[in-house]
Write a protein that holds these residues in place. Structure first.
Motif, PDB file in Angstrom:
ATOM      1  N   ARG A 129      -1.736   0.684  -4.658  1.00 34.75           N
ATOM      2  CA  ARG A 129      -2.323   1.973  -4.958  1.00 34.75           C
ATOM      3  C   ARG A 129      -1.978   2.338  -6.409  1.00 34.75           C
ATOM      4  O   ARG A 129      -1.193   1.649  -7.070  1.00 34.75           O
ATOM      5  N   SER A 135      -6.131   5.339  -3.836  1.00 35.02           N
ATOM      6  CA  SER A 135      -6.321   6.014  -2.552  1.00 35.02           C
ATOM      7  C   SER A 135      -7.417   7.065  -2.707  1.00 35.02           C
ATOM      8  O   SER A 135      -7.371   7.888  -3.619  1.00 35.02           O
ATOM      9  N   GLY A 182       0.803  -1.219   0.000  1.00 34.03           N
ATOM     10  CA  GLY A 182       0.000   0.000   0.000  1.00 34.03           C
ATOM     11  C   GLY A 182       0.826   1.254   0.000  1.00 34.03           C
ATOM     12  O   GLY A 182       0.467   2.241   0.641  1.00 34.03           O
ATOM     13  N   GLU A 212     -11.821   1.584  -2.869  1.00 31.49           N
ATOM     14  CA  GLU A 212     -11.617   1.368  -1.434  1.00 31.49           C
ATOM     15  C   GLU A 212     -12.905   0.966  -0.718  1.00 31.49           C
ATOM     16  O   GLU A 212     -12.896   0.098   0.150  1.00 31.49           O
ATOM     17  N   GLN A 267      -5.777   9.443  -8.208  1.00 31.34           N
ATOM     18  CA  GLN A 267      -5.365   8.040  -8.299  1.00 31.34           C
ATOM     19  C   GLN A 267      -6.402   7.191  -9.031  1.00 31.34           C
ATOM     20  O   GLN A 267      -6.033   6.250  -9.742  1.00 31.34           O
TER      21      GLN A 267
END
Length: 373
Positions: free
Chosen positions: A276, A297, A201, A323, A305
């Motif tokens: 990510r 993210s 991450g 997410e 992103q």
């Protein structure tokens, strides 16, 4: 075509702005062994640590970003912009560079603006698929806008003639990393002949990704592939404690580490990456032709992103899990679906490779040479 004799680089805040500058400088030094160079950043940014460690002369100015609401901090930011532009002018007059290159971060605003006002050729490098506020501001002042994603061109309206699609210098750097066929065995005691997925991450780790991977590991027993999770230094013990509580013992085809220092070397022996979608990471993945499952993210400016991820997803080089949809079952299903389908894995690899630019530094150097007086 001009010759690069003296160059100033500016960029800071995060590694995504600093590492491309350092990779570009390394290539310039190869091409021009006698080049003189100077890096301008801030004392608060990561560049104040990374740049001097490389033996690169470093000078700093003070700058901060604007707040979205009216505040006294914005008055301070405006004052710092004026004063740091004057300081940058003094630095540039003393050093007399042929070119000033900005790779992102607030510090680029005063340095590149000062260079423009002094008549020094300028180039900015935008790593993301959505342009940062500083580069948008600088677009009309600079000579060249180097980009990594073709999609970002829409953010530079009225400056399209300045755009050069160059990619990220980090890509050219990473493909030069030596390949070690046994590195997975030597570093992680895993089978070098089995497909391997690497999950991480970012350098500090991401709790959401860690938590989903803990849950996914329970489904991976006896699977014909293996997994490496890099948790981030601050999360390692928490992850290990939870794994022990939930599973008792880690499956033999899974490894958990806090951090991987030699990531480019590991990338060369990995078949799938879960991570990510920061610009530098995606540059490395496409340069190497690595399939990926991207988890953008949600805590970044302009949701850039997710836009970065879509640039790969739309070319069938990656899959994306947002997410708020991330859990162990979804993550496992995505990994399992790709790693147990060799044809899809191969096609994703080829598509990723097609998006990579492996001579990025040379393209930027050519652009620089074209505007040096």
């Amino acid at each position: 075509m001009g010759t690069i004799k003296r160059i100033v680089l500016a960029g800071g805040g995060t590694g995504g702005h600093i590492y491309p500058a350092l990779a570009l400088l390394d290539r310039i030094k190869e091409r021009y062994p006698d080049v003189e160079y100077l890096y301008v950043g801030t004392q608060k940014g990561l560049e104040s640590q990374l740049v001097p460690k490389r033996g690169i002369p470093f000078k700093s100015v003070e700058i901060q970003g604007l707040k979205r609401s009216l505040s006294l901090e914005n008055i301070k930011a405006a004052w710092l912009m004026l004063s740091s532009t004057q300081k940058a002018k003094a630095i540039l007059r003393e050093f007399k560079p042929d070119i000033v290159v900005g790779t992102g971060g607030y510090v680029c605003a005063p340095v590149l603006l000062a260079a423009s006002r002094l008549g020094i050729p300028t180039l900015i490098h935008e790593q993301n698929s959505v342009a940062g506020i500083t580069n948008k501001f600088l677009a009309r002042h600079v000579d060249i806008i180097a980009t990594c994603f073709q999609e970002v061109a829409t953010d530079f309206k009225n400056n399209e003639t300045k755009i050069r699609y160059t990619g990220n210098p980090r890509g050219q750097e990473v493909i030069l990393t030596p390949k070690d066929d046994l590195i997975i065995q030597k570093q992680f005691e895993l089978n070098p002949t089995l497909p391997t997925v690497l999950v991480f991450g970012g350098s500090r780790g991401a709790p959401g990704i860690n938590q989903a991977t803990i849950q996914a590991i329970d489904f991976m027993k006896d699977k014909p592939y293996q997994l490496i999770l890099a948790t981030g230094q601050g999360h390692y013990q928490t992850v290990m404690d939870q794994l022990k509580q939930d599973l008792g013992e880690l499956p033999s085809n899974c490894r958990v580490v806090a951090y991987i220092e030699n990531m480019p070397a590991i990338f060369r022996q990995i078949q799938l990456v879960v991570c990510r979608s920061g610009a530098t990471t995606l540059t490395e993945l496409t340069a190497l032709g690595l399939p990926s499952i991207l988890i953008p993210s949600p805590y970044v400016t302009n949701n850039h992103q997710e836009h970065n991820a879509l640039a790969l997803v739309n070319h069938h080089a990656a899959k994306m899990i947002k997410e708020d949809q991330l859990d162990g079952k979804n993550l496992f299903n995505a990994i399992d679906q790709v790693l147990t389908n060799p044809n899809q894995l191969q096609q994703m690899a080829e598509n990723a490779k097609a998006l990579g630019i492996t001579n990025s530094s040379d393209l930027i150097i050519s652009a620089i040479e074209s505007i040096i007086k």
